[in-house]
Enzyme design. Structure first.
Site, PDB file in Angstrom:
ATOM      1  N   ASP A  40     -30.292  70.540 -61.211  1.00 38.84           N
ATOM      2  CA  ASP A  40     -30.454  71.019 -59.839  1.00 38.84           C
ATOM      3  C   ASP A  40     -29.153  71.708 -59.434  1.00 38.84           C
ATOM      4  OD1 ASP A  40     -32.000  70.871 -57.184  1.00 38.84           O
ATOM      5  OD2 ASP A  40     -30.062  70.029 -56.642  1.00 38.84           O
ATOM      6  N   GLU A 125     -34.282  75.499 -61.908  1.00 38.30           N
ATOM      7  CA  GLU A 125     -35.187  75.985 -60.878  1.00 38.30           C
ATOM      8  C   GLU A 125     -35.125  77.508 -60.879  1.00 38.30           C
ATOM      9  OE1 GLU A 125     -36.029  74.590 -56.276  1.00 38.30           O
ATOM     10  OE2 GLU A 125     -34.130  74.184 -57.241  1.00 38.30           O
ATOM     11  N   CYS A 181     -42.667  57.478 -57.996  1.00 34.55           N
ATOM     12  CA  CYS A 181     -44.096  57.227 -57.801  1.00 34.55           C
ATOM     13  C   CYS A 181     -44.913  58.500 -57.581  1.00 34.55           C
ATOM     14  CB  CYS A 181     -44.314  56.268 -56.626  1.00 34.55           C
ATOM     15  SG  CYS A 181     -44.016  57.033 -55.021  1.00 34.55           S
ATOM     16  N   CYS A 199     -42.394  53.660 -51.870  1.00 38.33           N
ATOM     17  CA  CYS A 199     -42.470  52.740 -53.013  1.00 38.33           C
ATOM     18  C   CYS A 199     -41.220  51.860 -53.097  1.00 38.33           C
ATOM     19  CB  CYS A 199     -42.677  53.503 -54.321  1.00 38.33           C
ATOM     20  SG  CYS A 199     -41.232  54.430 -54.875  1.00 38.33           S
ATOM     21  N   ASP A 206     -30.235  65.058 -54.719  1.00 39.00           N
ATOM     22  CA  ASP A 206     -30.101  66.025 -55.810  1.00 39.00           C
ATOM     23  C   ASP A 206     -30.509  65.444 -57.164  1.00 39.00           C
ATOM     24  OD1 ASP A 206     -29.188  67.790 -53.919  1.00 39.00           O
ATOM     25  OD2 ASP A 206     -27.077  67.352 -54.289  1.00 39.00           O
TER      26      ASP A 206
HETATM   27 ZN    ZN Z   1     -41.841  56.640 -54.477  1.00 36.51          ZN
END
Ligand code: ZN
Length: 272
Positions: A40, A125, A181, A199, A206
């Site tokens: 990133d 990216e 998740c 979660c 980052d």
């Molecule tokens: Zn999560």
């Protein structure tokens, strides 16, 4: 040592002379120690890796930037008629520009060499330039140049060493997605550096983005899209600054991962 086939002499705006030698060289094969990494790129940390490592921006950059802004203001104040003083002010601006560029290039060379040496696949990216010019601050302008340079260096070195660079579509929500998740957060304001997902996992903004980029990049490869063809002939590298720009302009079009629509990281579908 090889004898150079081309020697180029040039002078930059700061009045410095350069000699560039073009040489044929064979690059030895070396296996990567790590399969893949997500990277990133940002204004806070220059690079954040999916491993959790952060690479800071250059130490001197802020001070250089302030000096550049001051020198630019002084140049703007010089009256048109005063040739000698105006020329002096212009050279001063050019020298600061050159120093920033030299330090940045050196820094990016070291970083990209390490990334390419250590990793077989590097996921970044796909930031497009049109997307970046909206912000006119000096910091942003320098970042834009650094980002373009980072990608150019990364791609030609990856070519040399037989590595793969995958650029993930810029619309992929790498920042808002929970890498644990797969839940997509509704908003993620720029100031938020750490956040907690439903979660329960606490994310560094980052690092989480880099992990999402890695997962997305690997799924793009698995779905068959976005893999840069290996050009064996190009492994006969030529080392020269001139060659760098040729490679950059001769590069493949940006990869958008069009076959795999960005969806939930876990429940990805291939449209193939
Ligand atoms: Zn999560």
């Amino acid at each position: 040592m090889a004898s150079p086939s081309t020697v180029t002499v040039s002078q930059d705006a700061a009045g410095r002379w350069f000699v560039s030698l073009l040489c044929e060289d064979t690059i030895p094969d070396a296996a990567a120690t790590n399969a893949a990494v997500g990277v990133d790129v940002g204004l806070d940390s220059l690079l954040t890796l999916s491993t959790g490592e952060k690479v800071a921006n250059l130490r001197h950059e802020r001070r250089d930037r302030d000096r550049l802004a001051l020198a630019q203001r002084r140049l703007a104040r010089k009256v048109k008629g005063d040739g000698a003083n105006r020329a002096k002010a212009r050279i001063k601006v050019a020298r600061i520009h050159a120093r920033i560029a030299d330090r940045r290039r050196d820094h990016l060379h070291k970083l990209t060499t390490r990334l390419v040496r250590d990793n077989q696949t590097i996921v970044i990216e796909d930031l497009t330039v049109a997307n970046l010019v909206k912000n006119h601050s000096l910091a942003r302008a320098i970042f834009d140049v650094a980002w373009r340079q980072f990608r150019e260096l990364l791609e030609y070195k990856a070519d040399w060493y037989g590595r793969t660079v995958v650029a993930v579509d810029r619309w992929f929500p790498s920042t808002k997605l929970c890498s644990a998740c797969g839940t997509l957060a509704e908003t993620m304001p720029l100031g938020v550096r750490t956040w907690i997902c439903r979660c329960g996992v606490v994310h560094d903004r980052d690092v989480n983005a880099a992990r999402n980029l890695l997962a997305e990049g690997l799924s793009v490869i698995a779905c068959g899209g976005g893999v840069r063809p290996q050009r064996e002939s190009s492994r006969m590298g030529q080392s020269s600054a001139k060659q760098e720009t040729q490679r950059a302009t001769a590069g493949l079009p940006p990869l958008t991962g069009e076959r795999c629509q960005p969806m939930n990281v876990r429940g990805r579908k291939c449209s193939r």
